[in-house]
Design an enzyme around this catalytic site. Sequence first.
Site, PDB file in Angstrom:
ATOM      1  N   SER A 143      50.380  47.461  34.838  1.00 31.50           N
ATOM      2  CA  SER A 143      51.229  46.348  34.392  1.00 31.50           C
ATOM      3  C   SER A 143      51.234  46.321  32.871  1.00 31.50           C
ATOM      4  O   SER A 143      50.264  46.777  32.237  1.00 31.50           O
ATOM      5  CB  SER A 143      50.665  45.027  34.906  1.00 31.50           C
ATOM      6  OG  SER A 143      51.293  43.926  34.279  1.00 31.50           O
ATOM      7  N   TYR A 156      43.554  39.016  35.497  1.00 32.22           N
ATOM      8  CA  TYR A 156      44.627  39.893  35.994  1.00 32.22           C
ATOM      9  C   TYR A 156      44.903  41.009  34.978  1.00 32.22           C
ATOM     10  O   TYR A 156      44.914  42.198  35.328  1.00 32.22           O
ATOM     11  CB  TYR A 156      45.903  39.092  36.277  1.00 32.22           C
ATOM     12  CG  TYR A 156      47.046  39.998  36.694  1.00 32.22           C
ATOM     13  CD1 TYR A 156      47.027  40.638  37.923  1.00 32.22           C
ATOM     14  CD2 TYR A 156      48.133  40.241  35.837  1.00 32.22           C
ATOM     15  CE1 TYR A 156      48.051  41.512  38.302  1.00 32.22           C
ATOM     16  CE2 TYR A 156      49.156  41.101  36.209  1.00 32.22           C
ATOM     17  CZ  TYR A 156      49.108  41.735  37.437  1.00 32.22           C
ATOM     18  OH  TYR A 156      50.113  42.597  37.804  1.00 32.22           O
TER      19      TYR A 156
HETATM   20  P1  NDP Z   1      54.252  41.585  46.147  1.00 35.17           P
HETATM   21  O1  NDP Z   1      53.449  40.340  46.278  1.00 35.17           O
HETATM   22  O2  NDP Z   1      55.671  41.542  46.566  1.00 35.17           O
HETATM   23  O3  NDP Z   1      53.524  42.782  46.922  1.00 35.17           O
HETATM   24  C1  NDP Z   1      52.133  42.939  46.851  1.00 35.17           C
HETATM   25  C2  NDP Z   1      51.687  43.877  47.952  1.00 35.17           C
HETATM   26  O4  NDP Z   1      50.264  44.046  47.839  1.00 35.17           O
HETATM   27  C3  NDP Z   1      51.975  43.334  49.331  1.00 35.17           C
HETATM   28  O5  NDP Z   1      52.533  44.357  50.123  1.00 35.17           O
HETATM   29  C4  NDP Z   1      50.601  42.943  49.870  1.00 35.17           C
HETATM   30  O6  NDP Z   1      50.539  43.205  51.267  1.00 35.17           O
HETATM   31  C5  NDP Z   1      49.697  43.921  49.127  1.00 35.17           C
HETATM   32  N1  NDP Z   1      48.329  43.471  49.052  1.00 35.17           N
HETATM   33  C6  NDP Z   1      47.817  42.413  48.379  1.00 35.17           C
HETATM   34  N2  NDP Z   1      46.495  42.309  48.611  1.00 35.17           N
HETATM   35  C7  NDP Z   1      46.171  43.340  49.458  1.00 35.17           C
HETATM   36  C8  NDP Z   1      44.980  43.770  50.067  1.00 35.17           C
HETATM   37  N3  NDP Z   1      43.802  43.142  49.871  1.00 35.17           N
HETATM   38  N4  NDP Z   1      45.003  44.848  50.867  1.00 35.17           N
HETATM   39  C9  NDP Z   1      46.167  45.505  51.082  1.00 35.17           C
HETATM   40  N5  NDP Z   1      47.339  45.144  50.544  1.00 35.17           N
HETATM   41  C10 NDP Z   1      47.329  44.061  49.745  1.00 35.17           C
HETATM   42  O7  NDP Z   1      54.146  41.994  44.599  1.00 35.17           O
HETATM   43  P2  NDP Z   1      54.629  43.299  43.801  1.00 35.17           P
HETATM   44  O8  NDP Z   1      55.378  44.229  44.650  1.00 35.17           O
HETATM   45  O9  NDP Z   1      55.260  42.815  42.565  1.00 35.17           O
HETATM   46  O10 NDP Z   1      53.214  43.903  43.408  1.00 35.17           O
HETATM   47  C11 NDP Z   1      52.872  45.255  43.593  1.00 35.17           C
HETATM   48  C12 NDP Z   1      52.014  45.713  42.440  1.00 35.17           C
HETATM   49  O11 NDP Z   1      52.776  45.618  41.239  1.00 35.17           O
HETATM   50  C13 NDP Z   1      50.772  44.880  42.186  1.00 35.17           C
HETATM   51  O12 NDP Z   1      49.703  45.746  41.875  1.00 35.17           O
HETATM   52  C14 NDP Z   1      51.137  44.032  40.968  1.00 35.17           C
HETATM   53  O13 NDP Z   1      50.021  43.665  40.227  1.00 35.17           O
HETATM   54  C15 NDP Z   1      52.022  44.992  40.231  1.00 35.17           C
HETATM   55  N6  NDP Z   1      52.936  44.426  39.251  1.00 35.17           N
HETATM   56  C16 NDP Z   1      53.830  43.449  39.587  1.00 35.17           C
HETATM   57  C17 NDP Z   1      54.708  42.971  38.631  1.00 35.17           C
HETATM   58  C18 NDP Z   1      55.668  41.860  38.905  1.00 35.17           C
HETATM   59  O14 NDP Z   1      56.083  41.169  37.952  1.00 35.17           O
HETATM   60  N7  NDP Z   1      56.095  41.661  40.152  1.00 35.17           N
HETATM   61  C19 NDP Z   1      54.738  43.518  37.277  1.00 35.17           C
HETATM   62  C20 NDP Z   1      53.732  44.521  37.022  1.00 35.17           C
HETATM   63  C21 NDP Z   1      52.904  44.968  37.990  1.00 35.17           C
HETATM   64  P3  NDP Z   1      49.836  42.275  52.360  1.00 35.17           P
HETATM   65  O15 NDP Z   1      49.860  40.871  51.823  1.00 35.17           O
HETATM   66  O16 NDP Z   1      50.657  42.472  53.589  1.00 35.17           O
HETATM   67  O17 NDP Z   1      48.473  42.859  52.474  1.00 35.17           O
HETATM   68  C1  8X3 Z   2      52.933  41.304  36.209  1.00 38.41           C
HETATM   69  C2  8X3 Z   2      53.670  41.198  34.918  1.00 38.41           C
HETATM   70  O1  8X3 Z   2      53.811  39.950  32.733  1.00 38.41           O
HETATM   71  O2  8X3 Z   2      53.513  38.637  34.757  1.00 38.41           O
HETATM   72  O3  8X3 Z   2      52.032  42.361  36.145  1.00 38.41           O
HETATM   73  O4  8X3 Z   2      51.696  39.897  33.863  1.00 38.41           O
HETATM   74  S1  8X3 Z   2      53.124  39.862  34.043  1.00 38.41           S
END
Ligand code: NDP
Ligand code: 8X3
Length: 257
Positions: A143, A156
């Site tokens: 991120s 985070y």
């Molecule tokens: P979502 O919440 O849409 O998806 C998160 C996914 O992670 C879900 O499929 C969830 O599945 C899974 N997950 C969470 N905890 C667990 C666990 N303990 N075991 C297995 N699976 C888990 O968010 P995003 O798609 O945005 O997030 C994906 C990645 O991208 C993350 O690492 C996030 O930090 C990163 N990210 C997101 C950004 C944003 O602004 N959206 C920006 C930068 C990075 P389930 O609950 O079914 O287990």
């Molecule tokens: C998620 C992006 O800017 O909300 O990783 O931290 S931010």
Amino acid sequence: MNNSPLSNHVIFITGATSGFGKACAKLLASHGAKLILTGRRYERLEELQNELGADKTHIVELDVTQNDAVQKVIADLPAAFTHITVLINNAGLSLGMELAQNCSITDWSHVVDTNIKGILHCTHAILPIMVANNNGHIINIGSIAGSYPYPGGNVYGATKAFVKQFSLNLRADLFGTAIRVTNVEPGLAETEFSIVRFKGDMEKAKSLYAGTNPITAEDIAETVFWCLNRPAHININRIEVMPTCQAFGTFAIDRSN
Ligand code: NDP
Ligand code: 8X3
């Protein structure tokens, strides 16, 4: 002969039930990859498998915080899915956006267990397969929060800084092998991320994106595909992706002295 660019690939995706992971599953399947799709919400994995085809997908309920469970998934893989060529360490979350002094230690531990230990568990279980085959690509989803601090980012952001450095250190250790490692570092993206971060407060989650044109899950899936689809002699170490509507602010200065 199959000319799809990913037809020789078996791709393991964590967090395939939503957001980036789900979008990656759909895009990479369309390019011919076989997929091992994991997440905690099994019914969502079933829906995805129905859409993408049972011959092309293996679905497993998996909580990445549980190392024994990760190891069992790998030990129990069906024969057609054992040669994993790509690991997408995507599962992750943030809980709350309070200042550090107001945060819950339970939330902090949960975020560390998922974003750090989850990546370690999956990488440790799958790396030996890649090394034995001298073939593989690990894509970690970091991120911008791992590079730039902001109020409320505390643990985070620190977990994503870990992911960034771990990715670079993996490259150092894998020197001399054909295995590639990439840290994809998105900025503001609209997925279920903020609903989770704000603990189901849909209004708060929605308001974060009001008036913006954020990254979509499909944008990040395209980025992941681009990294995977570079020629074998090219390794994208880190790729930072922001929406055009997001940039940097000035330093905060306390003028009450
Ligand atoms: P979502 O919440 O849409 O998806 C998160 C996914 O992670 C879900 O499929 C969830 O599945 C899974 N997950 C969470 N905890 C667990 C666990 N303990 N075991 C297995 N699976 C888990 O968010 P995003 O798609 O945005 O997030 C994906 C990645 O991208 C993350 O690492 C996030 O930090 C990163 N990210 C997101 C950004 C944003 O602004 N959206 C920006 C930068 C990075 P389930 O609950 O079914 O287990
Ligand atoms: C998620 C992006 O800017 O909300 O990783 O931290 S931010």
